[in-house]
Design an enzyme around this catalytic site. Sequence first.
Site, PDB file in Angstrom:
ATOM      1  N   HIS A  54       0.864  -1.189   0.000  1.00  8.76           N
ATOM      2  CA  HIS A  54       0.000   0.000   0.000  1.00  8.76           C
ATOM      3  C   HIS A  54       0.900   1.238   0.000  1.00  8.76           C
ATOM      4  O   HIS A  54       1.938   1.259   0.676  1.00  8.76           O
ATOM      5  CB  HIS A  54      -0.922  -0.010   1.224  1.00  8.76           C
ATOM      6  CG  HIS A  54      -2.000   1.019   1.110  1.00  8.76           C
ATOM      7  ND1 HIS A  54      -1.755   2.356   1.308  1.00  8.76           N
ATOM      8  CD2 HIS A  54      -3.316   0.916   0.787  1.00  8.76           C
ATOM      9  CE1 HIS A  54      -2.886   3.032   1.101  1.00  8.76           C
ATOM     10  NE2 HIS A  54      -3.839   2.179   0.791  1.00  8.76           N
ATOM     11  N   GLU A  65      -3.918   1.739  -7.407  1.00 14.85           N
ATOM     12  CA  GLU A  65      -4.352   2.869  -6.577  1.00 14.85           C
ATOM     13  C   GLU A  65      -3.464   4.076  -6.863  1.00 14.85           C
ATOM     14  O   GLU A  65      -2.373   4.191  -6.297  1.00 14.85           O
ATOM     15  CB  GLU A  65      -4.197   2.533  -5.089  1.00 14.85           C
ATOM     16  CG  GLU A  65      -5.032   1.381  -4.610  1.00 14.85           C
ATOM     17  CD  GLU A  65      -5.316   1.496  -3.106  1.00 14.85           C
ATOM     18  OE1 GLU A  65      -6.492   1.429  -2.736  1.00 14.85           O
ATOM     19  OE2 GLU A  65      -4.370   1.678  -2.321  1.00 14.85           O
TER      20      GLU A  65
HETATM   21  P1  PGA Z   1      -9.883   5.659   0.136  1.00 13.71           P
HETATM   22  O1  PGA Z   1      -8.629   4.681   0.420  1.00 13.71           O
HETATM   23  O2  PGA Z   1     -11.003   4.766  -0.372  1.00 13.71           O
HETATM   24  O3  PGA Z   1     -10.197   6.272   1.465  1.00 13.71           O
HETATM   25  O4  PGA Z   1      -9.444   6.631  -0.892  1.00 13.71           O
HETATM   26  C1  PGA Z   1      -8.350   3.602  -0.435  1.00 13.71           C
HETATM   27  C2  PGA Z   1      -7.078   2.907  -0.006  1.00 13.71           C
HETATM   28  O5  PGA Z   1      -6.127   3.580   0.412  1.00 13.71           O
HETATM   29  O6  PGA Z   1      -6.997   1.673  -0.066  1.00 13.71           O
END
Ligand code: PGA
Length: 252
Positions: free
Chosen positions: A99, A171
């Site tokens: 992440h 992401e």
């Molecule tokens: P968010 O976070 O949905 O609050 O943007 C997603 C993540 O970091 O996995």
Amino acid sequence: MTTNTLFIANWKMNKPFSQAAEFCKNHHASMISLSRQKNVSIAIAPDFIVLDHLAQSFASSAVHIGAQNCSTHQKGAYTGQVSAQSISDAGADFCIVGHSEIRAAYHQSNEDVAQAMRNVIHANMFPVVCIGQTEREQSHNQTFALLESQIMALITALKGSDAHPITLAYEPVWAIGTGHIPTPSDISDIFMYSKKLWDRYTKVPLRLIYGGSVNSTTIKQFKGIPLLEGFLVGSGSLEFQEFEKIVHLYMQ
Ligand code: PGA
């Protein structure tokens, strides 16, 4: 590999034990019925301390319970770290690695993330590996080169391993917690590119999911994106009603 759409609730550090246990008590049955919806898989990633409690509560259900991170080491003198094996022993069946919040906080390289992924596989869980570019990298036209190096480190680490399916969570760092999302065509281009690169070098099955500001307002914009098989949901997963709404709006 399942063709279900996977919705992962990434609680981050937002629910201390008391609140997580309360959530579990109040929404246990509804969470299970959500997980029984046709073509849906539901997963929750609480903090380490909550993991065991949640894994036990949902043990006989289809709800997946997993961790938000694991050590890049398998075992040893690493004070404060948690091994993939310990996470698996606690009853988890998946683990998120790489992440962007972890990459940044622990200065993890692509190889570190790949090693953590190997540890997850070794502990018989399914890995959810996050990749993505920052706003700066995107504005410098480095997105594809960066994704290539993040993905190639994984492919290299998978050489010779069995065909454990890998879930890749795209992401974009600038989309996390901001309310901003990429256009469907940008996501689509990135998924096509990632899949092509993956298939060129490995036969390991790949599932592509998206994360970053997924909520009941944005979710409809992700409909119809080719290759998209799920979501990593942060703040949108903290209230059960909002999480359920996201699942229903996408699946209807
Ligand atoms: P968010 O976070 O949905 O609050 O943007 C997603 C993540 O970091 O996995």
